[in-house]
Design an enzyme around this catalytic site. Structure first.
Site, PDB file in Angstrom:
ATOM      1  N   GLY A   1       0.822  -1.188   0.000  1.00 56.13           N
ATOM      2  CA  GLY A   1       0.000   0.000   0.000  1.00 56.13           C
ATOM      3  C   GLY A   1       0.865   1.251   0.000  1.00 56.13           C
ATOM      4  O   GLY A   1       2.083   1.209   0.181  1.00 56.13           O
ATOM      5  N   CYS A   2       0.224   2.384  -0.211  1.00 57.24           N
ATOM      6  CA  CYS A   2       0.966   3.647  -0.331  1.00 57.24           C
ATOM      7  C   CYS A   2       1.599   4.026   1.009  1.00 57.24           C
ATOM      8  O   CYS A   2       2.797   4.330   1.070  1.00 57.24           O
ATOM      9  CB  CYS A   2       0.057   4.740  -0.852  1.00 57.24           C
ATOM     10  SG  CYS A   2      -1.528   4.882  -0.006  1.00 57.24           S
ATOM     11  N   TYR A   3       0.803   4.025   2.069  1.00 54.81           N
ATOM     12  CA  TYR A   3       1.393   4.315   3.376  1.00 54.81           C
ATOM     13  C   TYR A   3       2.481   3.301   3.738  1.00 54.81           C
ATOM     14  O   TYR A   3       3.573   3.666   4.179  1.00 54.81           O
ATOM     15  CB  TYR A   3       0.324   4.305   4.475  1.00 54.81           C
ATOM     16  CG  TYR A   3      -0.617   5.474   4.505  1.00 54.81           C
ATOM     17  CD1 TYR A   3      -0.138   6.776   4.615  1.00 54.81           C
ATOM     18  CD2 TYR A   3      -1.996   5.287   4.461  1.00 54.81           C
ATOM     19  CE1 TYR A   3      -1.018   7.854   4.677  1.00 54.81           C
ATOM     20  CE2 TYR A   3      -2.878   6.368   4.518  1.00 54.81           C
ATOM     21  CZ  TYR A   3      -2.385   7.645   4.638  1.00 54.81           C
ATOM     22  OH  TYR A   3      -3.245   8.705   4.713  1.00 54.81           O
TER      23      TYR A   3
ATOM     24  N   GLU B   1       6.872  10.442  -0.840  1.00 51.31           N
ATOM     25  CA  GLU B   1       6.708   9.668  -2.061  1.00 51.31           C
ATOM     26  C   GLU B   1       5.469  10.187  -2.769  1.00 51.31           C
ATOM     27  O   GLU B   1       4.646  10.877  -2.169  1.00 51.31           O
ATOM     28  CB  GLU B   1       6.521   8.169  -1.737  1.00 51.31           C
ATOM     29  CG  GLU B   1       5.221   7.908  -0.990  1.00 51.31           C
ATOM     30  CD  GLU B   1       4.866   6.433  -0.814  1.00 51.31           C
ATOM     31  OE1 GLU B   1       5.757   5.588  -0.907  1.00 51.31           O
ATOM     32  OE2 GLU B   1       3.671   6.159  -0.565  1.00 51.31           O
TER      33      GLU B   1
END
Lengths: 349, 349, 349, 349
Positions: C148-150, C315
Site C-alpha cells: 500500500g501507499c502508506y 513519495e
C-alpha cells in the site's frame, strides 16, 4: 421571534442558512428536515455548529411546518412546489432556494428541469427574490423564488446598464463569462467534484446550454421593463476554490451612450443598497473580499475608452448567491431592516 | 466603550483583529498604525473591510496611543517591548501577539529571537495569555504575552494530562506533530510561501529547532506546577491550506494511569471553557470545523487500548491561535464576558 | 515486447499505470478492462491520454488475458484473488495493486477486508513487492502483492533501523504520523473526498485502526528477520493536495545505539537503490520533489542529539506508492533494468 | 549532441527547461547561469532534479556561452537583448523566453516594458516562435522571440478563424477571457502570489492594459496576413492552481460565414500539428488534461447555433506557454523531429 423551518438542511445552502440564522437576533429555528438523516443531531453532521445549533434533523413526513412563519427550501428542484399549497394555506411564507419558482414560463421550467410544474398558479404569484431589483415586491410576497448563484451576479452586474431609461448597450450581444467555486455543485458525491478531479484544474461546462441561462435572460428582460429582447452568451467555468463566483461581463456600447460616465451610473444605481458595493474606478474585485458574507462587489471598466464595457462582479455563491439573499428576503418579508443578522464581516485571508 | 489601538495592522493577525473588533459591541477602534502604509485607508488594503472599518493607517511615530485603554501589537518581535514602558506609564494595557512577553528566560529569548530583551522587569510581570490555563491572572494583567499558534494547540491538548494531580504520562517523551496552514507564515513576500511553492505540497520544517519549542516546554512545565521536566519532540509541517492548525500529540502512559478514563478527564477539565470543545470518543476533528472562529476542538484516542495516547487538536491559527485569543484576553481584562464579540460561527464549507 | 493487461483501468492507479506504461519501451499494452465502461475509448475518459493510448476499455468477462505476459490488477480488494489461479495456470504473472496478496495471515485479511481469502495457497507463494527489501524474490515471483501507499513510505523509512544487525531502537514504541493527498482515497464519488469538503481542511482518520496497520507491522517484523515484535502507532491524515505522502516517523533510540551515525547508516543502506534518495543531513523533503515520479526521499533527524529519531519520508502515493512500484516489479520480473520506463522527472512546480 | 546553455535558471521557466532538457536525447546541458546563486548546485535549489541534473549555477559574467549551439534566456525582460549580438557573432542561436524579441515595434516595446530596445536590427531579424504559425521561419531562425503564455493560447485559439482565406468573424470585436495558474506570475517573492492571498480566491487583473495585449494583436494581425485590423478585449484572471491557462475566446460571426462547419475548419487547420489537439464537438477541455505536457487542446462551440463562437483553449503555461514551446523551436532549428524529447504524458490527476 420569527419561527423558521428549513426543509433539506444537509446541503451547502442548508448549512449556510444554519450558520446565518443561528445568530440572527429575530429568528428562532424550529425545525430542520432531512429525509435520510432524520434523528441525527445537526451538529453531528456539521461539527462547526456544535454548541450553536441544538436541533436534530427530522423526517419531512413527520414534521409539521405549518406552525412556522417562514419555511426555507434548501432542497433539490421539485420539492418546494409540492409543499407550497399546504403551507400557504396555513399562512406560512415560503423561500425556495431551488428553481421551482424562478422561471415564469412553465414550458421553460419543464424543458430545463425535466418535470411538469406542480402549481402554476402559485408560480405566477411568486416573487423573484433579487432584492436590489424587486425589493418592494419581496416585502409583500408569500412565495419567493430565490435567484440562482450565477443569475444573481450577472443580473446585478448588468442591471445599471439594462435598467437605464435609454438603451445603452447592444442587448442582443451580451456575454457572461462566469467562474464558480466547487461548492456551487452541491454536497452530492460525484466524481467531477472530487478534490483530486477539480483541484489544480480549470474548465468550462454547459457551454451548449445551462439552466441558469433562461433565468438570467428572463431577469434581464424584466430589468429592461420587458422592452427589449436579450441575447446572452453564458459560459460557466469551474474554478478550484470552495466559495465564490466571479462574473466577467462584456457589453458593447451603443454609439449614443459613448459619453456616459459608467462609474457614476453604477454608483448611483446602487447608492441605497447596503450589500452591493461599487468599487472605485480601476479596481479588480477579489472573491475573497466577500467570502462568507452577503456583500457583492462590482467594478466597471472600459478598456482603452473603447466601445466594450467590462463589468467584474464577485459574490459568495452560498451567501449572496443563496442563503444570505434568502435571509435578506426574510428580513424584508418580516418588516425587519434588510441587514439584520447579515453583517458578518468577510473572512480574509 | 473600550478604546483600542492596534500597532501593525497590515499582517494577517492585524486584519483578523480588525475583523473581530469591528463588530465587538464594547470596543471602539481608535487607531491602527502601519509604518509603510501611513495614510492609506485600511479598506483600500483589505477590501473585505469596506464600509466596516473607516480608519486609515497612521504612522507609529505620529500616533498617540496613550489615550487607548488597550493596545494590541500585531508586529514583528521586538516592537512591543520597545513601547511597553511608555504605554504602561500612561495606564494603557498591552496585548502582544508577537513573542516579546512569552519566554520568561531572557537568555532563551535572546537565543531564539536574536535580540536582547528591552524590559526584563515588564517581562516578569507579563502574563502568558493562554486563557484556559491562566484565566484569573489574565483578568488582572497589565501586559499579556499572547501564546503562539502552535503553543496554544499543543498546551491545550496536553493540559488535562500534565495538569492532573498525579503523573499520568511520561513527560520526558512527548511528541507534537503539528500541521499549519500557510497564513501562519505571515503576510510577508517570501518564495517559500508562494502559491506555486506551497500548493499541492507538504513538508516539515524546523525539525532541528523552532522558536515555539521553548515556549511550549515552558508552558507545559508551568502546567505541571513546575514539578516535572518536559521532554518534547516538536515537528511543525506546512500544509496547503490558508488557515488552521492540526496538532497530533503522542504521550506514553505511565503504568499507574492505565485505568483512567481519558475521555472523561478531558471533558471534566474543559467543562467550563466556552471555546474548548472535547469531541465525543472516536472523533477526528477537522480544521474547517473551527475555521474563522475562536473554537478549539480536541479528540482523545487510545489506539488498541494500549499505552500510547493520541490527542488530536484543531484551531484556527489566526483566531484561537492569535487574534481571537487576544480578544478573549481583552474581554477578561476589561471585565466582560469572555465570549463577547467572539461568537462568530465557524465557516463550513 | 512484454504483453501487459490491466484489469480495472478507471481508477487513479489505473490511469497512472497507463501514463507510465504507455511510454515504457519494452511494454505493449494489450487490454484494459473496466466493467461499467466497456466500449469506451480510454482517452474519452482520460483526455490526457488522447493520441497516446488508443485502446478502449473492454468487459472483464469478454477479455482473454491469458495471452498476456503480465497482468496488473488496479481493482478493489477481492478481484485479483478470484482471477489468480486461472491466469497463473496460463503462465501469466500477476501484480496486484490491491490488498489480496499482502497479508500472509488469512485471518487478518478477513478481519480487515471483510471477505474470506479465495486462494490461500497462492497467497503463500505471493511476494510482497517492496522492491528495496525484496528485490531478489521479486525477480522470481509469479504473483506480487504490491505494498500500500502508506506502508511503502513507512517501511522504507524504518528499514535501515530495523534491518540493522543489532537492535537500534525500541521497536515496541514506533510512531508513524502520515499525511496523504486526496487521490489516495481513489476515484470513487464520496462526500468526504469532495473538493468543497477536503480543500482548506486537514484531519486525521482511522486512528482506531486502519487496514494498512497490520500490513506495516508484518513488513517491519519481516525486516527484522522476524526476530522482534513491532508496536506501532499509525495515524493517517488527509491533506488538501492531489498527490503525495509525507510520513513523519518517530523512534526511540536504545542506549547502546546512541553513538551511531544515522545519516551514514541510511546512506549506506540505500546506496544501490536508484529510486530511494537519502537527503543531506538537516533536510526537509517536500512531497512535490517527487511529484509524478517514482522517487522516494528520506531525511534523518535527531533533534538536540537526543534519543528520539525523526525520519521524514516523501513519495508520490500513485507512483512509488502504487503504479510506479508495480512497474519496478514488472521490470525485475522480466529481467529488465529496474528503472526502465520509470525515469520521469518529478514535476516541480 | 546539441550543446545548450540556459541563462537564468532559477525561475519556473528555467526549472521547466531543465526538467525537459535533462531527458532530451539530443541535448547536452553545458551551463546554467544565475547571478545570485552562482556556485549552488542546481539540485540544491530544486531537489526534484537530484541525480538528474549535476550542474551547478554559474555566474553570468564568468560563463562563456559562446561554445553553445543554442542558448535559452529564462530571464527578466531586457537581458537577452543585451547579450544577443555577442552570441550571434559567435554562431550561437538564441531562444528568448522573455519579451525582448516579441514586439516588432520598438516604440510599443518601450511603452510596455519601460526600456529602450538594445538591438532593433536583431529584433527585426528575430522570428516569433509560435510554431504552428511560423514553423518554416523558425527552422532557419538565429533568434527566437518566444510567445508569452497567454498569447500562445489566444493566437492558436483564433488562428483557424483569422487565418482563413475569407473573413469569417468580426475581427474588431474579439474577446479573450483568460485564466492563468499562479506560476505565471513567476518565482518572485510578492505578496499577491502568496498562498494565503491567492488560494481560495479568484480575480481579474490588468483590465486597463496588459503587456500581452499588443503581442496578441500583432500576432493575430500577422495571422490575417496583415490584411485586417484587430480589436481585442483581453481580460486575464488569476486562478488558484499552479499550472495551466484556460482561454475562453468569443468571436462574432460575419453573416457570410454562417454556413461554415467550424469543427472541421479547426480540425483541418491543425491536422499536421502534433501538439495541438482539436477535441470532438461539444467538449470542454480541462487544464489538467495537458498538465506538465506540451499539448494544447481546443474545443469549438457555437451555442444555440447563433452568431457567437466560443473557443475554449487549454495549455500548460510553463510548457506549451514557455519552456516546451522553446524546446519545440530548438528541435526545428536543429533539424530534429519537432516532438523530440517532448513526449511527456500529461499528469492526471
Amino acid at each position: 421571534m420569527i419561527k423558521v423551518g428549513i426543509v433539506g438542511g444537509t446541503g451547502y445552502t442548508g448549512v449556510e442558512l444554519l450558520r446565518i440564522l443561528s445568530t440572527h437576533p429575530e429568528v428562532k429555528l424550529t425545525a430542520i428536515t432531512a429525509r435520510s438523516d432524520a434523528g441525527l443531531p445537526v451538529a453531528d453532521m456539521f461539527p462547526s455548529l456544535r454548541g450553536i445549533v441544538d436541533l436534530a434533523f427530522t423526517s419531512p413526513e413527520e414534521t409539521d411546518l405549518t406552525g412556522c412563519d417562514v419555511v426555507f427550501f434548501a432542497t433539490p428542484h421539485g420539492v418546494a412546489m409540492s409543499h407550497a399549497r399546504k403551507l400557504l394555506a396555513a399562512g406560512v411564507r415560503i423561500i425556495d432556494l431551488a428553481a421551482d419558482f424562478r422561471l415564469k414560463d412553465t414550458a421553460e421550467f419543464e424543458k430545463w428541469y425535466g418535470m411538469p410544474h406542480a402549481c402554476p398558479d402559485i408560480l405566477q404569484e411568486a416573487v423573484y427574490g433579487l432584492v436590489e431589483v424587486n425589493r418592494e415586491a419581496i416585502r409583500k410576497a408569500r412565495v419567493i423564488g430565490l435567484p440562482g448563484c450565477y443569475p444573481t451576479s450577472v443580473q446585478l452586474g448588468l442591471a445599471p446598464l439594462l435598467g437605464h431609461g435609454k438603451p445603452l448597450v447592444n442587448e442582443s450581444m451580451l456575454i457572461a463569462d462566469c467562474k464558480s467555486g466547487v461548492s456551487g455543485a452541491g454536497r452530492r458525491a460525484s466524481v467531477g467534484s472530487l478534490f483530486a478531479e477539480s483541484s489544480d484544474n480549470f474548465h468550462a461546462y454547459g457551454v451548449k446550454g445551462h439552466r441558469h441561462l433562461p433565468e438570467i435572460v428572463q431577469g434581464l428582460k424584466a430589468i429592461t421593463g420587458n422592452t427589449r429582447e436579450i441575447g446572452l452568451t453564458f459560459v460557466p467555468h469551474l474554478t478550484p476554490m470552495i466559495r465564490g463566483i466571479h462574473s466577467t461581463l462584456y457589453a458593447t456600447l451603443r454609439p449614443e451612450a459613448s459619453g456616459i460616465d459608467f462609474q457614476s451610473l453604477y454608483e448611483d444605481y446602487y447608492r441605497n443598497d447596503p450589500f452591493v458595493d461599487v468599487l472605485p474606478a480601476g479596481s479588480h474585485p477579489e472573491t475573497r473580499s466577500v467570502r462568507a458574507s452577503n456583500y457583492l462587489r462590482i467594478a466597471v471598466h472600459r478598456p482603452g475608452n473603447g466601445n466594450t464595457l467590462v463589468i467584474l462582479v464577485v459574490e459568495d455563491n452560498l451567501v449572496k448567491g443563496a442563503a444570505g439573499q434568502g435571509v435578506q428576503c426574510l428580513n424584508l418579508m418580516c418588516g425587519l431592516d434588510e441587514t439584520t443578522g447579515l453583517k458578518q464581516v468577510p473572512v480574509l485571508p
